[in-house]
Design a protein around this motif. Sequence first.
Motif, PDB file in Angstrom:
ATOM      1  N   LYS A  50      -4.358   9.508  -6.802  1.00  0.00           N
ATOM      2  CA  LYS A  50      -4.904   9.118  -5.534  1.00  0.00           C
ATOM      3  C   LYS A  50      -5.265   7.601  -5.621  1.00  0.00           C
ATOM      4  O   LYS A  50      -5.178   6.997  -4.582  1.00  0.00           O
ATOM      5  N   PHE A  51      -5.681   7.255  -6.716  1.00  0.00           N
ATOM      6  CA  PHE A  51      -5.987   5.884  -6.702  1.00  0.00           C
ATOM      7  C   PHE A  51      -4.819   5.005  -6.498  1.00  0.00           C
ATOM      8  O   PHE A  51      -4.749   4.020  -5.861  1.00  0.00           O
ATOM      9  N   TRP A  52      -3.676   5.221  -7.309  1.00  0.00           N
ATOM     10  CA  TRP A  52      -2.407   4.516  -7.226  1.00  0.00           C
ATOM     11  C   TRP A  52      -1.885   4.486  -5.711  1.00  0.00           C
ATOM     12  O   TRP A  52      -1.368   3.439  -5.427  1.00  0.00           O
ATOM     13  N   LYS A  53      -2.083   5.813  -5.044  1.00  0.00           N
ATOM     14  CA  LYS A  53      -1.581   5.672  -3.594  1.00  0.00           C
ATOM     15  C   LYS A  53      -2.380   4.786  -2.765  1.00  0.00           C
ATOM     16  O   LYS A  53      -1.965   4.061  -2.025  1.00  0.00           O
ATOM     17  N   ASP A  54      -3.579   4.754  -2.888  1.00  0.00           N
ATOM     18  CA  ASP A  54      -4.660   3.888  -2.233  1.00  0.00           C
ATOM     19  C   ASP A  54      -4.269   2.488  -2.455  1.00  0.00           C
ATOM     20  O   ASP A  54      -3.883   1.830  -1.463  1.00  0.00           O
ATOM     21  N   PHE A  55      -3.925   2.185  -3.920  1.00  0.00           N
ATOM     22  CA  PHE A  55      -3.875   0.810  -4.324  1.00  0.00           C
ATOM     23  C   PHE A  55      -2.606   0.087  -3.620  1.00  0.00           C
ATOM     24  O   PHE A  55      -2.607  -0.988  -3.172  1.00  0.00           O
ATOM     25  N   THR A  56      -1.642   1.024  -3.827  1.00  0.00           N
ATOM     26  CA  THR A  56      -0.219   0.423  -3.048  1.00  0.00           C
ATOM     27  C   THR A  56      -0.286   0.472  -1.685  1.00  0.00           C
ATOM     28  O   THR A  56       0.142  -0.487  -0.969  1.00  0.00           O
ATOM     29  N   GLY A  57      -1.192   1.311  -0.900  1.00  0.00           N
ATOM     30  CA  GLY A  57      -1.236   1.164   0.661  1.00  0.00           C
ATOM     31  C   GLY A  57      -1.989  -0.229   0.798  1.00  0.00           C
ATOM     32  O   GLY A  57      -1.801  -1.083   1.736  1.00  0.00           O
TER      33      GLY A  57
END
Length: 170
Positions: A50-57
């Motif tokens: 979830k963190f990486w998904k938010d970070f890339t967004g």
Amino acid sequence: MAENNADKEAMKLAKEAEKAAEKAKKERIKQSKPKKEGNAFSRAGAGIKKFWKDFTGTCKKVVWPSGKQVLKSSLVVLVSIIVVGAVIFGFDTGINALFEQGAKLSSSLGEKAAGDSTTAAETTAADSATDTNGTTAAAQADASDATEAETGAESTAAAEQTTAESTTEA
């Protein structure tokens, strides 16, 4: 008395209703919390995902400046640094000059005060401190200093000669 009993009963019922409402509220809160599924590692993996998904967004939303904007900003920073440095240099130079002037003024005032403290008796005593040849005490001190310097030079030369002799013997 019947009214007192009725009031007591009404109070008991109101307290019980409050307790029941509070209990129901706690149950709703318990049920609204998501249950933890899986072990700690799977939950940690899901959190990282979830963190990486938010970070890339978020990174996709970043607007990078153009080359011209970077150049302009860099020039503004450099000019600001030069201006502030020049101002600090000017203040430092001015304050340094003020302190030097203050030191000169202070030393000249000190010399003037020392010069004023000499009395006529002291100057007369210095003039009368001459020997039979007419030489003053200051001239005698200079002569003795010269004699000491000659003696020191002779002893230095003797030490160098001794060192040279011992080196040739070895």
